[in-house]
Structures are given as C-alpha cells and as structure tokens.
Write a protein that holds these residues in place. Structure first.
Motif, short mmCIF file in Angstrom:
data_model
loop_
_atom_site.label_atom_id
_atom_site.label_comp_id
_atom_site.label_asym_id
_atom_site.label_seq_id
_atom_site.Cartn_x
_atom_site.Cartn_y
_atom_site.Cartn_z
N ALA A 310 39.60 50.92 37.53
CA ALA A 310 39.67 49.49 37.88
C ALA A 310 41.11 48.98 38.07
CB ALA A 310 38.78 48.79 36.32
N ASP A 311 42.07 49.41 37.26
CA ASP A 311 43.53 49.17 37.33
C ASP A 311 44.04 49.47 38.65
OD1 ASP A 311 43.36 47.75 34.95
OD2 ASP A 311 44.08 49.50 33.91
N LEU A 312 43.54 50.48 39.23
CA LEU A 312 43.84 51.00 40.64
C LEU A 312 43.74 50.10 41.72
CD1 LEU A 312 42.96 54.60 41.16
CD2 LEU A 312 45.39 53.63 41.27
N PHE A 317 46.19 46.31 45.45
CA PHE A 317 46.44 44.92 46.33
C PHE A 317 47.37 44.08 45.87
CE2 PHE A 317 42.13 46.40 47.27
CZ PHE A 317 42.05 46.19 48.66
N LEU A 318 47.77 44.28 44.62
CA LEU A 318 48.85 43.44 44.09
C LEU A 318 50.18 43.73 45.10
CD1 LEU A 318 50.00 41.90 41.43
CD2 LEU A 318 50.77 44.16 40.57
N ALA A 345 33.61 43.19 47.52
CA ALA A 345 33.17 41.61 47.08
C ALA A 345 34.25 40.72 47.08
CB ALA A 345 32.53 41.61 45.52
N ALA A 346 35.66 41.15 46.63
CA ALA A 346 36.73 40.67 46.49
C ALA A 346 37.29 40.48 47.88
CB ALA A 346 37.97 41.41 45.66
N LEU A 347 37.28 41.07 48.74
CA LEU A 347 37.67 41.13 50.14
C LEU A 347 36.87 39.66 50.76
CD1 LEU A 347 38.28 44.64 51.38
CD2 LEU A 347 39.99 43.04 51.03
N ASP A 348 35.65 39.83 50.59
CA ASP A 348 34.89 38.90 51.29
C ASP A 348 35.17 37.38 50.58
OD1 ASP A 348 33.19 40.50 52.67
OD2 ASP A 348 31.61 40.81 51.42
N GLN A 377 45.95 37.53 44.95
CA GLN A 377 45.91 38.88 44.07
C GLN A 377 45.00 38.96 42.90
OE1 GLN A 377 50.03 38.46 43.29
NE2 GLN A 377 50.63 40.07 44.54
N ALA A 378 44.79 37.85 42.23
CA ALA A 378 44.03 37.69 41.12
C ALA A 378 42.47 37.97 41.35
CB ALA A 378 43.79 36.29 40.42
#
Ligand SMILES: C[S@@+](CC[C@H](N)C(=O)[O-])C[C@H]1O[C@@H](n2cnc3c(N)ncnc32)[C@H](O)[C@@H]1O
Ligand code: SF4
Length: 382
Positions: A310-312, A317-318, A345-348, A377-378
């Motif tokens: 999950a951190d990866l 992206f950070l 989902a985050a990209l969308d 980033q968040a």
C-alpha cells in the motif's frame, strides 16, 4: 514483475560551520576538529556492508550532500571516491556532485575537488542580498557567494547548480528578482529555486519570522518563473530548473523512483531486491557521534524495512508527480512490482479534478496539479 531501476549513491556529511535557523536537515554545528579520517573510514566500511545487496550493479550518479560536505578537504574526497570506485563499478561519465557552502571554500579548493573526480558542484547561495543572508543566519556575504560561483566556473566545472531561496522574511518581489538576475548573470546550467518553508523543530519554527503573504509570494513565483524561462531554463521538477541536457541525473533518479544506497549519518537508502520481490528502505544512525562509534562494531544501520504494498503506490506517486515529464503505467508496474491497474481509482479522480492530464496513455501533472501538488499526492495515500 519488479525490475531493477538505475542505482545511485548518496553520501551524507552531517557537519556545518553553524546551523541555519530555517534548516531541518541532519546537520550539526561543528564544535572542535572535523574527524575527517575517521568519517571517511566509516563511510567506506558502511559501503562495504551494503555491497552484497547491489552485486553486479553499476552506479550512475553519486551525490555528496549535507550538511556541508565542502568542509572536507579534496584529499579526503579523493580517498572516499577512490574507495568507492574500488568497490563498485561506476558508469562512464557518472555524475558526481558535491554540495558546497560559499562560506567554506577558498578559490583553489574547487580545482582540487575536480581532480578528485567530482564533476558537478551544487552551491548553497540562498540569496545575494546581505540583509537577507543575515536573517537566514548564513556564514557568507552576497559578495562571497558571487566569488564562489566564479571560482567554480574558473575551476572548469561546466556542470553546476545554484540553490536560491525565495519568499524570504521581508523580501519584496523586486528583491527576489534581483537575486535571480544576479544568479542568471553567471549563466548557470541548473538552478534550484526553493520557496522558504518553516520546518518543525527549527529556530524559525520557534520564533517565526514575518514572511511575504500568499498573494505576494504568488506574484514572486510567477515573475521568477517568467525570468527563468526567458533565460532558457526549464522547470523539470517543482523547484528544479535546468538548461536542456543539464537536469540533475541523481535527483531525476530519486523522482523516477530509482534505487540509491544511502551512506553516512542519517542517510536514507532504497534498494530493489527482485529475487525476493521486495523493496527495502534503509536508514543509518542519525547523530554523527553514534555513527562514528559504529565503526568499532559495524553497526551503522538504525532501521531497515520492506516497503508495504500500500505504501509503494503512494511512494511512487509522491516522487513521480513532482516531475513535469509524463509517465506510463508500465513504469509504475516495473518499479513497484504491482499491477498497473492498482492506482486506477486515484488516477481517475486526479483526471476528473484536472490535477493530471492523459495523452496516449501517458500521464502528466497539470499546472493546476503543480499548484496543488500536496492534494494530488494525497489521492494516492493508502
Ligand atoms: C543541504 S542544503 C545545501 C548545501 C549547504 N548546506 C548550504 O546550505 O550551503 C540544501 C538546500 O536546501 C534548501 N533549503 C534548506 N532548508 C530549506 C527550507 N526550510 N526551505 C526551503 N529551502 C530550504 C537550501 O537552498 C539549501 O541550499
Ligand atoms: S542550510 Fe546548509 S549550511 Fe545551513 S544548516 Fe542546513 S545544511 Fe548546514
């Protein structure tokens, strides 16, 4: 399937002449004599212990950062770099950067650094304005900063960086532009233009100075960006500007989620281990005293841990979103070992918010995304 990215080497030097009130780097005012020999011994022993993890890999860049690495003599740097070369294959033409404080280097020093194999210098100028330099607690004047740049050029370094900070206490947009003009007069191939931030646990955090308000800072940033662009530099990262071909290969490797060994007090490292299908993060003992003491029993490491899946996602992206260069999801999959659909989902969401744009399956941070980078980033947080 995890693939190996390029490998860099970061070496930390934790001492400075004096601690600047804004600085939260792992740096300590030097009281007494610099333990030059012992520190180089420790760095080489520290490197030796990391070698089995990077067997057969070539190092593409070395960055000696601080603190103030330029407190160390050219002879010490020569011994260090010879020791590194004897233990690790260096790519031909590898970028080897030394961070230098203009208050610590007399003229001839840069030539000797070049002879030791250093081929890039990063000078911490911050400002050329004596009033602002004093507020920042710097140990050099504007005149000395200018002489240091001239000395770097005279020593034959055509690859160098100048660090400038802006939005300084009491600074006007005209003063920020004057600093920039003075720097640009030297024709630098690379310029890092950092907005001063108040970091926790610094003197400025305890006694905050009055900074330019948000509108003034916005105007400053816009005017400075225009001036930098007109001078032929391009922003390839949030704060990093370069002429074509002069981007810092070392810093690019961080932002592209590459690998790096981190040696020296408090240094962080990231190493991909494809056979074990995991990415390892390492951290060395922070304070110079225990780090030096660790030479006795080779206990330099303070912490090592495998990055959780999950951190990866967030860590990739950070870093990657700071760059203006577009990226594809095959890059994400190769460097994290995760499915390319994982961040869908985050990209969308980022696309819907106009923080990212996409063309031919390559994503790019928009101007809006750069402005609200933290929010962008968040979206990728676990
Ligand atoms: C490790 S220092 C560079 C070398 C050397 N120690 C010096 O200061 O001359 C890295 C750079 O980060 C920037 N920096 C440090 N603290 C900062 C802060 N609180 N806000 C913005 N930039 C900062 C400065 O421009 C500084 O030159
Ligand atoms: S800004 Fe540079 S010189 Fe000042 S304390 Fe930090 S690392 Fe040392």
């Amino acid at each position: 399937m995890l693939q190996l990215p390029p490998l860099s080497l970061y070496i930390h030097f934790p001492w400075c002449v004096a601690k600047c009130p804004y600085c939260d780097f792992n740096s300590h005012a030097l009281n007494g004599e610099l333990p030059e020999e012992r520190y180089i011994d420790a760095l080489l022993a520290d490197l030796e212990l990391d070698l089995p993890r990077v067997w057969g890999r070539t190092v593409h860049s070395i960055f000696m950062g601080g603190g103030t690495p330029s407190l160390f003599s050219a002879a010490a740097m020569d011994r260090l770099l010879s020791g590194v070369r004897a233990r690790l294959p260096l790519a031909p033409g590898a970028e080897i950067t030394l961070e230098a404080n203009p208050g610590t280097v007399e003229h001839d020093r840069f030539e000797a650094y070049r002879e030791a194999g250093i081929n890039r210098v990063s000078l911490g100028i911050q400002s050329f304005n004596d009033r602002h330099l004093k507020t920042l607690g710097r140990i050099h004047s504007g005149g000395e900063a200018g002489r240091a740049v001239a000395a770097v050029k005279a020593a034959g370094f055509d690859n160098y960086n100048l660090d400038l900070m802006w939005a300084l206490p009491g600074q006007t947009p005209a003063e920020a532009l004057a600093d920039l003009d003075r720097a640009l007069d030297f024709g630098p191939p690379h310029l890092s233009h950092y907005q001063l931030t108040i970091e926790p646990n610094t003197v400025f955090a305890a006694r905050p100075p009055v900074l330019p308000d948000e509108d003034t800072a916005g105007d400053m940033q816009e005017a400075c960006a225009e001036r930098l662009t007109a001078a032929g530099l391009q922003a390839y990262e949030v704060s990093a500007w370069a002429r074509p071909g002069a981007m810092s290969r070392h810093n690019l490797n961080y932002w592209r989620f590459g690998d790096y060994l981190g040696l020296g007090a408090g240094a962080h490292g990231k190493i991909t281990l494809p056979a074990e299908q995991r990415i390892l993060r390492t951290r060395r003992k922070s304070h110079p005293r225990p780090y030096l003491k660790a030479l006795d029993d080779l206990s330099f490491i303070a912490e090592e841990k495998t990055v959780e899946e999950a951190d990866l996602v967030f860590e990739f992206f950070l870093n990657r979103l700071r760059l203006s260069e577009a990226f594809g999801l095959e890059e994400f999959a190769a460097l994290t070992g995760l499915s390319p659909t994982r961040p869908a989902a985050a990209l969308d969401r980022a696309l819907a918010l106009d923080l990212l744009s996409v063309r031919d399956e390559r994503f790019e941070t928009t101007a809006h995304g750069r402005r609200y980078l933290n929010d962008l980033q968040a979206l990728f947080l676990p």
